[in-house]
Write a protein that holds these residues in place. Structure first.
Motif, PDB file in Angstrom:
ATOM      1  N   SER A 172      61.775  10.187  50.087  1.00 49.50           N
ATOM      2  CA  SER A 172      61.199  11.464  50.499  1.00 49.50           C
ATOM      3  C   SER A 172      62.292  12.525  50.474  1.00 49.50           C
ATOM      4  CB  SER A 172      60.605  11.366  51.912  1.00 49.50           C
ATOM      5  OG  SER A 172      61.630  11.226  52.880  1.00 49.50           O
ATOM      6  N   ALA A 173      61.919  13.757  50.790  1.00 52.61           N
ATOM      7  CA  ALA A 173      62.886  14.854  50.791  1.00 52.61           C
ATOM      8  C   ALA A 173      63.949  14.656  51.857  1.00 52.61           C
ATOM      9  CB  ALA A 173      62.168  16.179  50.995  1.00 52.61           C
ATOM     10  N   ARG A 174      63.606  13.886  52.892  1.00 52.24           N
ATOM     11  CA  ARG A 174      64.550  13.681  53.989  1.00 52.24           C
ATOM     12  C   ARG A 174      64.506  12.214  54.393  1.00 52.24           C
ATOM     13  NH1 ARG A 174      62.495  17.409  57.255  1.00 52.24           N
ATOM     14  NH2 ARG A 174      63.531  19.081  56.143  1.00 52.24           N
ATOM     15  N   MET A 175      65.577  11.508  54.139  1.00 49.41           N
ATOM     16  CA  MET A 175      65.632  10.070  54.411  1.00 49.41           C
ATOM     17  C   MET A 175      66.554   9.787  55.589  1.00 49.41           C
ATOM     18  SD  MET A 175      63.843   8.406  51.994  1.00 49.41           S
ATOM     19  CE  MET A 175      64.590   6.758  52.011  1.00 49.41           C
ATOM     20  N   GLY A 176      66.171   8.793  56.400  1.00 49.30           N
ATOM     21  CA  GLY A 176      67.082   8.322  57.430  1.00 49.30           C
ATOM     22  C   GLY A 176      66.511   8.349  58.834  1.00 49.30           C
ATOM     23  N   ARG A 177      67.138   7.572  59.701  1.00 47.55           N
ATOM     24  CA  ARG A 177      66.770   7.566  61.114  1.00 47.55           C
ATOM     25  C   ARG A 177      67.211   8.889  61.742  1.00 47.55           C
ATOM     26  NH1 ARG A 177      65.221   2.474  62.429  1.00 47.55           N
ATOM     27  NH2 ARG A 177      65.931   0.785  61.057  1.00 47.55           N
ATOM     28  N   ILE A 178      66.475   9.324  62.749  1.00 47.52           N
ATOM     29  CA  ILE A 178      66.759  10.631  63.334  1.00 47.52           C
ATOM     30  C   ILE A 178      68.140  10.675  63.970  1.00 47.52           C
ATOM     31  CG2 ILE A 178      65.650  10.083  65.551  1.00 47.52           C
ATOM     32  CD1 ILE A 178      65.707  13.491  63.690  1.00 47.52           C
ATOM     33  N   THR A 179      68.594   9.563  64.557  1.00 48.09           N
ATOM     34  CA  THR A 179      69.922   9.568  65.169  1.00 48.09           C
ATOM     35  C   THR A 179      71.011   9.747  64.116  1.00 48.09           C
ATOM     36  OG1 THR A 179      69.659   7.160  65.193  1.00 48.09           O
ATOM     37  CG2 THR A 179      69.471   8.295  67.287  1.00 48.09           C
ATOM     38  N   ALA A 180      70.812   9.151  62.934  1.00 47.24           N
ATOM     39  CA  ALA A 180      71.787   9.310  61.857  1.00 47.24           C
ATOM     40  C   ALA A 180      71.790  10.751  61.346  1.00 47.24           C
ATOM     41  CB  ALA A 180      71.484   8.347  60.717  1.00 47.24           C
ATOM     42  N   LEU A 181      70.615  11.352  61.251  1.00 45.49           N
ATOM     43  CA  LEU A 181      70.511  12.731  60.770  1.00 45.49           C
ATOM     44  C   LEU A 181      71.125  13.714  61.771  1.00 45.49           C
ATOM     45  CD1 LEU A 181      66.880  12.428  59.390  1.00 45.49           C
ATOM     46  CD2 LEU A 181      68.913  12.851  58.010  1.00 45.49           C
ATOM     47  N   ILE A 182      70.939  13.438  63.062  1.00 46.19           N
ATOM     48  CA  ILE A 182      71.562  14.281  64.076  1.00 46.19           C
ATOM     49  C   ILE A 182      73.070  14.065  64.088  1.00 46.19           C
ATOM     50  CG2 ILE A 182      71.768  14.718  66.559  1.00 46.19           C
ATOM     51  CD1 ILE A 182      68.791  13.993  66.812  1.00 46.19           C
ATOM     52  N   GLY A 183      73.476  12.793  64.042  1.00 43.85           N
ATOM     53  CA  GLY A 183      74.896  12.460  64.106  1.00 43.85           C
ATOM     54  C   GLY A 183      75.702  13.020  62.950  1.00 43.85           C
ATOM     55  N   SER A 184      75.096  13.060  61.763  1.00 43.51           N
ATOM     56  CA  SER A 184      75.805  13.565  60.580  1.00 43.51           C
ATOM     57  C   SER A 184      75.844  15.089  60.534  1.00 43.51           C
ATOM     58  CB  SER A 184      75.127  13.057  59.312  1.00 43.51           C
ATOM     59  OG  SER A 184      73.849  13.662  59.144  1.00 43.51           O
ATOM     60  N   GLY A 185      75.019  15.722  61.366  1.00 42.73           N
ATOM     61  CA  GLY A 185      74.922  17.181  61.341  1.00 42.73           C
ATOM     62  C   GLY A 185      73.861  17.699  60.391  1.00 42.73           C
ATOM     63  N   LYS A 186      73.271  16.824  59.569  1.00 44.15           N
ATOM     64  CA  LYS A 186      72.252  17.258  58.611  1.00 44.15           C
ATOM     65  C   LYS A 186      71.035  17.857  59.318  1.00 44.15           C
ATOM     66  CE  LYS A 186      69.284  15.563  54.845  1.00 44.15           C
ATOM     67  NZ  LYS A 186      69.384  16.826  54.097  1.00 44.15           N
ATOM     68  N   PHE A 187      70.679  17.282  60.446  1.00 42.51           N
ATOM     69  CA  PHE A 187      69.544  17.780  61.233  1.00 42.51           C
ATOM     70  C   PHE A 187      69.734  19.251  61.576  1.00 42.51           C
ATOM     71  CE2 PHE A 187      67.792  18.298  65.639  1.00 42.51           C
ATOM     72  CZ  PHE A 187      66.450  18.202  65.325  1.00 42.51           C
ATOM     73  N   TYR A 188      70.913  19.599  62.055  1.00 43.58           N
ATOM     74  CA  TYR A 188      71.189  20.982  62.444  1.00 43.58           C
ATOM     75  C   TYR A 188      71.244  21.920  61.236  1.00 43.58           C
ATOM     76  CZ  TYR A 188      72.699  18.543  66.698  1.00 43.58           C
ATOM     77  OH  TYR A 188      72.761  17.742  67.806  1.00 43.58           O
ATOM     78  N   SER A 189      71.876  21.451  60.171  1.00 49.09           N
ATOM     79  CA  SER A 189      72.004  22.307  58.988  1.00 49.09           C
ATOM     80  C   SER A 189      70.653  22.495  58.291  1.00 49.09           C
ATOM     81  CB  SER A 189      73.033  21.722  58.009  1.00 49.09           C
ATOM     82  OG  SER A 189      72.655  20.430  57.565  1.00 49.09           O
ATOM     83  N   ASP A 190      69.829  21.442  58.266  1.00 49.65           N
ATOM     84  CA  ASP A 190      68.499  21.564  57.671  1.00 49.65           C
ATOM     85  C   ASP A 190      67.671  22.638  58.382  1.00 49.65           C
ATOM     86  OD1 ASP A 190      68.933  19.621  55.769  1.00 49.65           O
ATOM     87  OD2 ASP A 190      67.885  18.025  56.857  1.00 49.65           O
ATOM     88  N   LEU A 191      67.773  22.662  59.708  1.00 49.42           N
ATOM     89  CA  LEU A 191      66.953  23.582  60.503  1.00 49.42           C
ATOM     90  C   LEU A 191      67.642  24.912  60.774  1.00 49.42           C
ATOM     91  CD1 LEU A 191      65.439  21.091  63.131  1.00 49.42           C
ATOM     92  CD2 LEU A 191      64.335  22.044  61.106  1.00 49.42           C
ATOM     93  N   GLY A 192      68.943  24.963  60.519  1.00 48.84           N
ATOM     94  CA  GLY A 192      69.685  26.186  60.794  1.00 48.84           C
ATOM     95  C   GLY A 192      69.742  26.507  62.274  1.00 48.84           C
ATOM     96  N   ILE A 193      69.971  25.483  63.096  1.00 44.08           N
ATOM     97  CA  ILE A 193      69.978  25.664  64.544  1.00 44.08           C
ATOM     98  C   ILE A 193      71.315  25.225  65.135  1.00 44.08           C
ATOM     99  CG2 ILE A 193      67.481  25.390  64.765  1.00 44.08           C
ATOM    100  CD1 ILE A 193      68.001  22.491  65.694  1.00 44.08           C
ATOM    101  N   ASP A 194      71.572  25.665  66.365  1.00 41.00           N
ATOM    102  CA  ASP A 194      72.754  25.235  67.098  1.00 41.00           C
ATOM    103  C   ASP A 194      72.593  23.784  67.539  1.00 41.00           C
ATOM    104  OD1 ASP A 194      73.848  27.772  66.890  1.00 41.00           O
ATOM    105  OD2 ASP A 194      72.947  28.447  68.781  1.00 41.00           O
ATOM    106  N   LYS A 195      73.708  23.123  67.810  1.00 41.07           N
ATOM    107  CA  LYS A 195      73.694  21.724  68.234  1.00 41.07           C
ATOM    108  C   LYS A 195      73.055  21.578  69.621  1.00 41.07           C
ATOM    109  CE  LYS A 195      77.591  20.170  65.434  1.00 41.07           C
ATOM    110  NZ  LYS A 195      78.905  19.492  65.415  1.00 41.07           N
ATOM    111  N   LEU A 196      72.568  20.383  69.887  1.00 40.58           N
ATOM    112  CA  LEU A 196      71.965  20.073  71.184  1.00 40.58           C
ATOM    113  C   LEU A 196      72.944  20.387  72.312  1.00 40.58           C
ATOM    114  CD1 LEU A 196      70.263  16.713  70.221  1.00 40.58           C
ATOM    115  CD2 LEU A 196      69.064  18.678  71.201  1.00 40.58           C
ATOM    116  N   ASN A 197      72.426  21.064  73.330  1.00 45.39           N
ATOM    117  CA  ASN A 197      73.263  21.514  74.433  1.00 45.39           C
ATOM    118  C   ASN A 197      72.453  21.431  75.727  1.00 45.39           C
ATOM    119  OD1 ASN A 197      74.699  22.972  76.365  1.00 45.39           O
ATOM    120  ND2 ASN A 197      75.280  24.602  74.956  1.00 45.39           N
ATOM    121  N   PRO A 198      72.908  20.656  76.710  1.00 44.93           N
ATOM    122  CA  PRO A 198      72.133  20.510  77.950  1.00 44.93           C
ATOM    123  C   PRO A 198      71.947  21.810  78.715  1.00 44.93           C
ATOM    124  CG  PRO A 198      74.312  19.505  78.170  1.00 44.93           C
ATOM    125  CD  PRO A 198      74.134  19.830  76.727  1.00 44.93           C
ATOM    126  N   GLU A 199      72.740  22.823  78.402  1.00 44.68           N
ATOM    127  CA  GLU A 199      72.585  24.118  79.066  1.00 44.68           C
ATOM    128  C   GLU A 199      71.347  24.861  78.563  1.00 44.68           C
ATOM    129  OE1 GLU A 199      74.505  25.291  81.583  1.00 44.68           O
ATOM    130  OE2 GLU A 199      75.437  23.298  81.503  1.00 44.68           O
TER     131      GLU A 199
END
Length: 275
Positions: free
Chosen positions: A204-231
């Motif tokens: 598919s256009a996006r392959m992988g487990r969500i934790t791997a996509l978040i961990g690699s930074g691809k999740f953030y770059s795909d969406l153009g968003i800031d990293k997860l922040n508890p604040e």
């Protein structure tokens, strides 16, 4: 494989066993099969049932003297006059082997209490909420996405849905596509909901487990968003046991704290079932 049936109670089957005491007996209103592994169905809602969007109930079939009940998240919002469920099909499953055969007009039984941890009241307010799901774990988020309270509490909603194959993503795609035309919450959702899909088996256009996509930074770059922040962010997690463990550890490593109804915090996990 995308089939739908609508209500025609004339074809209902007679019950083989009496309805147990202290349970609801409800009628199947519609059934939709997405793949040979996934289907959704809607049943009538008991007038006395009250639940929070995101909670689950115990459902079963009146096919034995002592029916088997399993936890199912209610996929419809708390205001809906019907109850929707999204289910996996397990050929030798104690319940799903028979549940996948239900037809419009059949009876589904349900225990009277709803519960669950994936509720808005277990989180403190924030700017963004991330709803992380695999498989049928998307069901409680289908409820929350259609609840006006979600948009009162958060400015932005990011729903992730990871499945093995592309066809298994259809339920979530249809859900999000229909939000803006929803007569109750459509005006609240415009530009505020983002769906992020991935597959783990089929190309598919996006392959992988969500934790791997978040961990690699691809999740953030795909969406153009800031990293997860508890604040600024809150996280809700539902799906496979492996994913629950990995995302919980990820959240805690970033400083998120698990919340509950008695102590609302920055993330919640549903452990009642594996989606």
């Amino acid at each position: 494989m995308n089939t739908t049936s609508a209500l025609n109670i004339a074809g209902a089957k007679p019950l083989q066993f009496p309805i147990p005491a202290n349970v609801y007996a409800e009628t199947v209103v519609s059934v939709k099969h997405y793949t040979d592994r996934l289907f959704s169905f809607r049943i009538t809602r008991p007038q006395s049932l009250r639940f929070r969007s995101g909670e689950f109930v115990m459902i079963g079939l009146p096919n034995a003297e002592k029916p088997i009940f399993r936890a199912y998240s209610v996929a419809s919002p708390a205001w809906d006059d019907e109850l929707e469920f999204f289910s996996i099909k397990v050929p030798d499953g104690p319940l799903t082997s028979e549940l996948q055969k239900i037809e419009v007009g059949d009876t589904v039984i349900m225990r009277q209490k709803s519960t669950g941890t994936l509720v808005l009241d277990a989180l403190t307010p924030a700017k963004r909420v991330f709803m992380i799901s695999t498989g049928t774990g998307i069901a409680p988020f289908a409820s929350l996405l259609r609840d006006p309270d979600t948009y009162e509490k958060f400015d932005q909603v990011i729903l992730t849905h990871t499945c093995r194959d592309n066809a298994e993503l259809t339920y979530g795609q249809e859900l999000v596509a229909a939000l803006e035309s929803d007569p109750l919450i459509g005006e609240l959702t415009g530009g505020r909901v983002t769906l992020y899909n991935s597959t783990t088996r089929e190309e598919s256009a996006r392959m992988g487990r969500i934790t791997a996509l978040i961990g690699s930074g691809k999740f953030y770059s795909d969406l153009g968003i800031d990293k997860l922040n508890p604040e600024t962010d809150r996280i809700m997690i539902c799906g496979s046991m492996h994913m629950l463990k990995d995302v919980k550890e990820l959240a805690e490593s970033l400083g998120f704290q698990e919340g509950s109804l008695s102590h609302p915090a920055s993330f919640v996990v549903e452990r009642a079932f594996v989606g």
